[in-house]
Design a protein around this motif. Structure first.
Motif, PDB file in Angstrom:
ATOM      1  N   LEU A  50      12.782 -45.446  28.434  1.00  0.00           N
ATOM      2  CA  LEU A  50      11.368 -45.811  28.428  1.00  0.00           C
ATOM      3  C   LEU A  50      10.741 -45.113  27.229  1.00  0.00           C
ATOM      4  CD1 LEU A  50       9.170 -47.344  29.961  1.00  0.00           C
ATOM      5  CD2 LEU A  50       8.681 -45.238  31.186  1.00  0.00           C
ATOM      6  N   VAL A  51      10.308 -45.883  26.255  1.00  0.00           N
ATOM      7  CA  VAL A  51       9.764 -45.317  25.020  1.00  0.00           C
ATOM      8  C   VAL A  51       8.293 -45.693  24.879  1.00  0.00           C
ATOM      9  CG1 VAL A  51      11.983 -45.298  23.816  1.00  0.00           C
ATOM     10  CG2 VAL A  51      10.534 -47.291  23.646  1.00  0.00           C
ATOM     11  N   ASP A  52       7.528 -44.797  24.273  1.00  0.00           N
ATOM     12  CA  ASP A  52       6.107 -45.088  24.077  1.00  0.00           C
ATOM     13  C   ASP A  52       5.915 -45.837  22.772  1.00  0.00           C
ATOM     14  OD1 ASP A  52       6.692 -42.996  22.377  1.00  0.00           O
ATOM     15  OD2 ASP A  52       4.686 -42.157  22.498  1.00  0.00           O
ATOM     16  N   LYS A  53       4.817 -46.537  22.701  1.00  0.00           N
ATOM     17  CA  LYS A  53       4.468 -47.281  21.491  1.00  0.00           C
ATOM     18  C   LYS A  53       3.567 -46.399  20.645  1.00  0.00           C
ATOM     19  CE  LYS A  53       4.794 -51.735  23.786  1.00  0.00           C
ATOM     20  NZ  LYS A  53       4.071 -52.958  24.162  1.00  0.00           N
ATOM     21  N   GLY A  54       4.165 -45.385  20.058  1.00  0.00           N
ATOM     22  CA  GLY A  54       3.420 -44.389  19.303  1.00  0.00           C
ATOM     23  C   GLY A  54       2.746 -44.924  18.067  1.00  0.00           C
ATOM     24  N   PHE A  55       3.141 -46.107  17.602  1.00  0.00           N
ATOM     25  CA  PHE A  55       2.523 -46.674  16.400  1.00  0.00           C
ATOM     26  C   PHE A  55       1.073 -47.060  16.630  1.00  0.00           C
ATOM     27  CE2 PHE A  55       5.115 -49.853  18.561  1.00  0.00           C
ATOM     28  CZ  PHE A  55       4.182 -50.834  18.858  1.00  0.00           C
ATOM     29  N   HIS A  56       0.614 -47.050  17.889  1.00  0.00           N
ATOM     30  CA  HIS A  56      -0.794 -47.330  18.190  1.00  0.00           C
ATOM     31  C   HIS A  56      -1.669 -46.084  18.052  1.00  0.00           C
ATOM     32  CE1 HIS A  56      -0.288 -51.429  19.460  1.00  0.00           C
ATOM     33  NE2 HIS A  56       0.678 -51.094  20.287  1.00  0.00           N
ATOM     34  N   GLN A  57      -1.048 -44.919  17.890  1.00  0.00           N
ATOM     35  CA  GLN A  57      -1.812 -43.681  17.797  1.00  0.00           C
ATOM     36  C   GLN A  57      -2.316 -43.448  16.376  1.00  0.00           C
ATOM     37  OE1 GLN A  57       1.258 -41.079  19.396  1.00  0.00           O
ATOM     38  NE2 GLN A  57      -0.058 -40.715  21.158  1.00  0.00           N
ATOM     39  N   GLN A  58      -3.406 -42.684  16.276  1.00  0.00           N
ATOM     40  CA  GLN A  58      -3.991 -42.372  14.980  1.00  0.00           C
ATOM     41  C   GLN A  58      -4.000 -40.854  14.808  1.00  0.00           C
ATOM     42  OE1 GLN A  58      -7.885 -44.040  15.204  1.00  0.00           O
ATOM     43  NE2 GLN A  58      -7.155 -46.132  15.423  1.00  0.00           N
ATOM     44  N   PRO A  59      -3.460 -40.351  13.683  1.00  0.00           N
ATOM     45  CA  PRO A  59      -3.462 -38.904  13.460  1.00  0.00           C
ATOM     46  C   PRO A  59      -4.886 -38.364  13.410  1.00  0.00           C
ATOM     47  CG  PRO A  59      -2.179 -40.043  11.772  1.00  0.00           C
ATOM     48  CD  PRO A  59      -2.831 -41.078  12.607  1.00  0.00           C
ATOM     49  N   GLY A  60      -5.124 -37.217  14.044  1.00  0.00           N
ATOM     50  CA  GLY A  60      -6.440 -36.615  14.088  1.00  0.00           C
ATOM     51  C   GLY A  60      -7.315 -37.146  15.205  1.00  0.00           C
ATOM     52  N   VAL A  61      -6.983 -38.323  15.741  1.00  0.00           N
ATOM     53  CA  VAL A  61      -7.745 -38.900  16.842  1.00  0.00           C
ATOM     54  C   VAL A  61      -6.965 -38.738  18.139  1.00  0.00           C
ATOM     55  CG1 VAL A  61      -8.753 -41.025  17.780  1.00  0.00           C
ATOM     56  CG2 VAL A  61      -8.864 -40.566  15.320  1.00  0.00           C
ATOM     57  N   ASP A  62      -5.731 -39.210  18.137  1.00  0.00           N
ATOM     58  CA  ASP A  62      -4.898 -39.169  19.339  1.00  0.00           C
ATOM     59  C   ASP A  62      -3.970 -37.956  19.381  1.00  0.00           C
ATOM     60  OD1 ASP A  62      -5.872 -41.654  20.284  1.00  0.00           O
ATOM     61  OD2 ASP A  62      -4.594 -42.657  18.843  1.00  0.00           O
ATOM     62  N   GLU A 114      -2.765 -34.113  17.029  1.00  0.00           N
ATOM     63  CA  GLU A 114      -2.972 -33.206  15.895  1.00  0.00           C
ATOM     64  C   GLU A 114      -1.674 -32.965  15.138  1.00  0.00           C
ATOM     65  OE1 GLU A 114      -5.935 -32.293  14.851  1.00  0.00           O
ATOM     66  OE2 GLU A 114      -6.798 -33.399  16.514  1.00  0.00           O
ATOM     67  N   GLU A 115      -0.612 -32.631  15.868  1.00  0.00           N
ATOM     68  CA  GLU A 115       0.672 -32.391  15.223  1.00  0.00           C
ATOM     69  C   GLU A 115       1.768 -32.895  16.139  1.00  0.00           C
ATOM     70  OE1 GLU A 115       2.191 -28.084  16.048  1.00  0.00           O
ATOM     71  OE2 GLU A 115       0.153 -27.964  15.301  1.00  0.00           O
ATOM     72  N   THR A 116       2.937 -33.123  15.562  1.00  0.00           N
ATOM     73  CA  THR A 116       4.073 -33.574  16.368  1.00  0.00           C
ATOM     74  C   THR A 116       5.187 -32.558  16.258  1.00  0.00           C
ATOM     75  OG1 THR A 116       4.982 -34.838  14.524  1.00  0.00           O
ATOM     76  CG2 THR A 116       3.510 -36.008  16.035  1.00  0.00           C
ATOM     77  N   PHE A 117       5.908 -32.406  17.347  1.00  0.00           N
ATOM     78  CA  PHE A 117       7.040 -31.488  17.360  1.00  0.00           C
ATOM     79  C   PHE A 117       8.054 -32.019  18.362  1.00  0.00           C
ATOM     80  CE2 PHE A 117       9.203 -27.776  19.239  1.00  0.00           C
ATOM     81  CZ  PHE A 117       9.877 -27.354  18.105  1.00  0.00           C
ATOM     82  N   SER A 118       9.277 -32.110  17.936  1.00  0.00           N
ATOM     83  CA  SER A 118      10.336 -32.588  18.821  1.00  0.00           C
ATOM     84  C   SER A 118      11.427 -31.533  18.881  1.00  0.00           C
ATOM     85  CB  SER A 118      10.895 -33.908  18.287  1.00  0.00           C
ATOM     86  OG  SER A 118      11.921 -34.367  19.124  1.00  0.00           O
ATOM     87  N   PRO A 119      11.472 -30.734  19.949  1.00  0.00           N
ATOM     88  CA  PRO A 119      12.469 -29.663  20.033  1.00  0.00           C
ATOM     89  C   PRO A 119      13.854 -30.204  20.369  1.00  0.00           C
ATOM     90  CG  PRO A 119      11.186 -29.715  22.024  1.00  0.00           C
ATOM     91  CD  PRO A 119      10.622 -30.768  21.122  1.00  0.00           C
ATOM     92  N   VAL A 120      14.527 -30.737  19.372  1.00  0.00           N
ATOM     93  CA  VAL A 120      15.857 -31.298  19.560  1.00  0.00           C
ATOM     94  C   VAL A 120      16.841 -30.484  18.733  1.00  0.00           C
ATOM     95  CG1 VAL A 120      17.290 -33.344  19.252  1.00  0.00           C
ATOM     96  CG2 VAL A 120      14.906 -33.586  19.917  1.00  0.00           C
ATOM     97  N   VAL A 121      17.905 -30.054  19.362  1.00  0.00           N
ATOM     98  CA  VAL A 121      18.929 -29.300  18.653  1.00  0.00           C
ATOM     99  C   VAL A 121      20.301 -29.745  19.161  1.00  0.00           C
ATOM    100  CG1 VAL A 121      18.894 -27.357  20.263  1.00  0.00           C
ATOM    101  CG2 VAL A 121      19.660 -26.986  17.927  1.00  0.00           C
ATOM    102  N   LYS A 122      21.252 -29.832  18.260  1.00  0.00           N
ATOM    103  CA  LYS A 122      22.602 -30.231  18.641  1.00  0.00           C
ATOM    104  C   LYS A 122      23.371 -29.001  19.102  1.00  0.00           C
ATOM    105  CE  LYS A 122      22.924 -34.140  15.538  1.00  0.00           C
ATOM    106  NZ  LYS A 122      23.654 -34.756  14.445  1.00  0.00           N
ATOM    107  N   PRO A 123      24.261 -29.156  20.072  1.00  0.00           N
ATOM    108  CA  PRO A 123      25.058 -28.016  20.543  1.00  0.00           C
ATOM    109  C   PRO A 123      25.885 -27.362  19.436  1.00  0.00           C
ATOM    110  CG  PRO A 123      25.243 -29.841  22.068  1.00  0.00           C
ATOM    111  CD  PRO A 123      24.475 -30.345  20.883  1.00  0.00           C
TER     112      PRO A 123
END
Length: 144
Positions: free
Chosen positions: A103-115, A117-126
């Protein structure tokens, strides 16, 4: 008189660089049945028990992880939709291992500064963790 094309016999094509391109025999051309096709819409997927089970597993995992918090919408909020993405995971021999639904969000509808402030994805490979730990132990660095 029957033409070669009606019997599925074709001449090899000569490319501009001099290479000859032979057509593949029918026995070597892979065909996929309807069970092997990845669906593209919820309406077709919701009718199959294997895909419904995959969607239930994904949704349960999202709830367990506390992925989101539901709040009542206000008039100034931009509501972000979502969609299901379906994939067939296969074994090395090409047979179906499992059905995977995300289930993925449609993030392309978001606007920086409005929806957001910053993005962070804590993904690390073993393997990255193993490398960092081996470097720390070999250099006697403190690990915390």
């Amino acid at each position: 008189m029957q033409a070669r094309s009606k019997n599925h016999v074709f001449k090899p094509k000569t490319l501009s660089n001099g290479l000859i391109c032979y057509p593949l025999p029918k026995a070597l051309i892979a065909t996929t049945g309807s069970a092997d096709v990845e669906p593209t819409s919820y309406s077709t997927t919701s009718k199959h028990p294997a895909w419904r089970n995959a969607m239930n597993l994904e949704f349960d995992a999202l709830l367990r992880n506390g992925t989101w918090t539901l709040i009542p919408p206000t008039s100034d909020m931009n509501i972000v939709g979502c969609k299901w993405v379906f994939r067939l995971k296969r074994k090395a021999d090409g047979s179906i291992d499992r059905h995977k639904a995300r289930l993925v969000d449609k993030g392309f509808h978001q606007q920086p500064g409005v929806d957001f402030e910053e993005t962070f994805s804590p993904v690390v490979k073993p393997t990255t963790i193993c490398l960092a730990l081996s470097l720390a132990t070999s250099a006697d660095w403190p690990i915390r």
